[in-house]
Design a protein around this motif. Structure first.
Motif, PDB file in Angstrom:
ATOM      1  N   ILE A 144      51.801  40.564  35.011  1.00  0.00           N
ATOM      2  CA  ILE A 144      51.054  40.014  36.146  1.00  0.00           C
ATOM      3  C   ILE A 144      50.614  41.134  37.086  1.00  0.00           C
ATOM      4  O   ILE A 144      49.463  41.169  37.550  1.00  0.00           O
ATOM      5  N   MET A 145      51.536  42.065  37.362  1.00  0.00           N
ATOM      6  CA  MET A 145      51.202  43.184  38.246  1.00  0.00           C
ATOM      7  C   MET A 145      50.091  44.040  37.663  1.00  0.00           C
ATOM      8  O   MET A 145      49.184  44.504  38.379  1.00  0.00           O
ATOM      9  N   MET A 146      50.127  44.246  36.341  1.00  0.00           N
ATOM     10  CA  MET A 146      49.082  45.024  35.684  1.00  0.00           C
ATOM     11  C   MET A 146      47.749  44.295  35.750  1.00  0.00           C
ATOM     12  O   MET A 146      46.686  44.902  35.993  1.00  0.00           O
ATOM     13  N   SER A 147      47.751  42.999  35.555  1.00  0.00           N
ATOM     14  CA  SER A 147      46.513  42.218  35.637  1.00  0.00           C
ATOM     15  C   SER A 147      45.925  42.271  37.037  1.00  0.00           C
ATOM     16  O   SER A 147      44.702  42.339  37.221  1.00  0.00           O
ATOM     17  N   LEU A 148      46.798  42.257  38.056  1.00  0.00           N
ATOM     18  CA  LEU A 148      46.318  42.355  39.432  1.00  0.00           C
ATOM     19  C   LEU A 148      45.650  43.699  39.694  1.00  0.00           C
ATOM     20  O   LEU A 148      44.629  43.787  40.400  1.00  0.00           O
ATOM     21  N   GLN A 149      46.244  44.760  39.134  1.00  0.00           N
ATOM     22  CA  GLN A 149      45.631  46.066  39.304  1.00  0.00           C
ATOM     23  C   GLN A 149      44.244  46.118  38.659  1.00  0.00           C
ATOM     24  O   GLN A 149      43.311  46.728  39.196  1.00  0.00           O
ATOM     25  N   LEU A 150      44.106  45.445  37.493  1.00  0.00           N
ATOM     26  CA  LEU A 150      42.804  45.398  36.831  1.00  0.00           C
ATOM     27  C   LEU A 150      41.803  44.608  37.656  1.00  0.00           C
ATOM     28  O   LEU A 150      40.613  44.949  37.742  1.00  0.00           O
ATOM     29  N   LEU A 151      42.295  43.519  38.291  1.00  0.00           N
ATOM     30  CA  LEU A 151      41.396  42.724  39.122  1.00  0.00           C
ATOM     31  C   LEU A 151      40.916  43.510  40.341  1.00  0.00           C
ATOM     32  O   LEU A 151      39.786  43.329  40.816  1.00  0.00           O
ATOM     33  N   GLU A 152      41.793  44.368  40.868  1.00  0.00           N
ATOM     34  CA  GLU A 152      41.432  45.158  42.040  1.00  0.00           C
ATOM     35  C   GLU A 152      40.503  46.319  41.695  1.00  0.00           C
ATOM     36  O   GLU A 152      39.918  46.942  42.594  1.00  0.00           O
ATOM     37  N   ASP A 153      40.426  46.627  40.411  1.00  0.00           N
ATOM     38  CA  ASP A 153      39.532  47.703  39.981  1.00  0.00           C
ATOM     39  C   ASP A 153      38.074  47.226  40.114  1.00  0.00           C
ATOM     40  O   ASP A 153      37.690  46.195  39.548  1.00  0.00           O
ATOM     41  N   LYS A 154      37.262  47.954  40.852  1.00  0.00           N
ATOM     42  CA  LYS A 154      35.891  47.547  41.113  1.00  0.00           C
ATOM     43  C   LYS A 154      35.016  47.564  39.868  1.00  0.00           C
ATOM     44  O   LYS A 154      33.947  46.963  39.847  1.00  0.00           O
TER      45      LYS A 154
END
Length: 495
Positions: free
Chosen positions: A284-294
């Motif tokens: 989940i944390m990794m997916s959030l980081q991907l979502l925050e990637d512009k």
């Protein structure tokens, strides 16, 4: 015949014989005086007078000696019998009886003495039977207890022991009752472990009840069992009711095998779940980081709020699983410490860095108190102690009012200990909960701050693993101060 009559009769007989002797002497003297000395009848008369006087005098002497021997004995004998009877009663021989009916004065005394002895005999018989019944009743109660129990007096002699204790100790009742526990413990390892706590206590000191913290592991009945040992002092009011006296000790063993097995199963379950939860949380944390990637795409305000909420809750879950894993390490005895020389300021700086974002969020100012030139170093597992300081500082920030401040610092005591502390100025903790806050899953009633109730419990376990202490000083309305006390610059015997 009473003593007065005896004395009167005796004196009368003596007086009568003396009067008879005097009268006989006077009569014979008159006869001899009236007789002519040259007369042939003078010689036989003189001899006859001397004979009678001698016979009467001898009779008087014999009667006097007889009275002298018999009269005191007749008076002394009943007195001696009464004295002996009193001694027999004093020696608990309540079957003793007197027969002094031949003496009028002592007949009433004899009657009252016998009545008293009979009453005492009846009372003793009833009391003894009651005591024996009470003793058997107590023995039945003690033997009916399913937990081992041992009673000792101040001289460490075993007064009572139930069948469960005999079975666990592998002893026979006739081998231990009224025997010294220290003597028996010389050939019984388990009993030696049980009485060790009592032997070191000064006999004149009245000790409070004590429960052995670590469970006692015993192999009995072809299985491994765990017992919680509790020591209870037998206190009795002395002659002065204000001064209690210690009469002995009771050792009680509570079988906690079932709870130990459940606790072990719980620890294993929590450890397994924590490990399993870490993988999806990390995903989940990794997916959030991907979502925050512009490069993936720009999020609108609502999407950013959702991702921030997911991130906060994921971090919270990650913290909880980490705390659970730390707790299972402590409970299972698998906590491994890697000590090294560490400066206290390094731990303080780490805790401040880890909580900087949280402090800025609530506008909390962190003040540091650290006399660097007057403080030594620690030989500790820096990761574990840094975790403790970080947790304490995080709690202080969460329980402080906005725009407030907290204090973190350290100082060295005169007895070569280093105390690191974290102080807040928030609501404070009710003194009733000062001990409970270090228990697993405990949260102070009425608190609105979210938490698992494990942080302080794990912190205390980490500190105690370093042979240190973690305590709290707090009053309602004046904030709280948590103090961690560790030995300075000394290699510890870690668990």
């Amino acid at each position: 015949m009473n003593i007065k009559t005896k004395l009167t009769l005796t004196i009368g007989i003596l007086v009568a014989m003396i009067v008879l002797l005097v009268a006989l002497s006077v009569v014979n003297l008159q006869i001899l005086t009236a007789t002519d000395p040259d007369s042939p009848a003078a010689g036989p008369g003189l001899q006859r007078a001397l004979l009678w006087i001698s016979i009467v005098g001898a009779a008087c002497i014999c009667v006097g000696i007889g009275i002298w021997l018999r009269l005191p004995a007749s008076i002394n004998k009943p007195i001696k019998e009464i004295t002996n009877g009193i001694q027999e009663i004093a020696n608990h021989n309540y079957e003793k009886r007197l027969d002094l009916n031949g003496n009028q004065e002592f007949a009433e005394v004899s009657k009252n003495f016998n009545r008293m002895a009979k009453r005492l005999e009846e009372y003793h018989a009833s009391t003894l039977s009651e005591m024996m019944a009470a003793k058997k009743y107590m023995e039945t109660i003690i033997n009916s207890i399913n937990e081992p129990i041992i009673g000792l007096n101040n001289e460490m002699e075993i007064l009572f022991i139930n069948d469960e204790a005999l079975n666990v100790l592998n002893l026979k009742r006739e081998e231990v009752i009224k025997r010294s526990a220290q003597e028996i413990s010389m050939r019984n390892d388990l009993l030696r472990r049980l009485v060790r706590e009592l032997i070191d206590i000064p006999s004149q000191k009245i000790r409070s009840d004590k429960t052995q913290k670590e469970p006692l592991k015993i192999y009995a009945d072809d299985k491994e069992s765990f017992f919680q040992v509790k020591y209870i002092s037998i206190i009795q009011s002395g002659r002065n009711s204000a001064t209690p006296e210690k009469k002995g000790h009771v050792i009680m063993l509570k079988n906690i095998t079932e709870f130990k097995e459940l606790d072990s199963a719980k620890t294993t379950f929590i450890s397994t779940i924590s490990h399993e939860l870490k993988t999806p949380i990390s995903a989940i944390m990794m997916s959030l980081q991907l979502l925050e990637d512009k490069r993936v795409g720009t999020l609108n305000n609502e999407q950013e709020d959702l991702t921030n909420s997911i991130k906060e809750n994921s971090e919270r879950l990650l913290n909880i699983t980490g705390e659970l894993l730390n707790m299972t390490q402590v409970e299972s005895g698998k906590l491994q410490l890697k000590p090294k020389i560490t400066k206290p300021i390094e731990l303080i700086e780490y805790a401040i860095k880890a909580n900087r974002v949280q402090a800025e969020k609530f506008n909390i100012q962190i003040e540091v108190e650290y006399p660097e030139d007057k403080i030594g170093k620690l030989f500790i597992d820096s990761e574990k102690i840094a975790w403790v300081l970080t947790n304490l500082l995080s709690n202080a920030i969460r329980y402080s009012p906005e725009n407030g401040h907290v204090v973190i610092g350290a100082h060295q005591t005169d007895d070569n200990y280093i105390e690191m502390y974290v102080q807040d100025f928030g609501k404070g903790i009710d003194p009733r909960y000062h001990k409970s806050i270090f228990d697993h899953y405990f949260r102070v009633p009425g608190t609105k701050v979210q938490g698992s109730g494990l942080g302080l419990s794990i912190s205390r376990d980490f500190v105690e693993a370093h042979n240190g202490t973690l305590t709290v000083q707090s009053e309602l309305g004046r904030g709280s101060k948590f103090i961690m006390r560790l030995k300075a610059d000394t290699v510890q015997n870690f668990v």
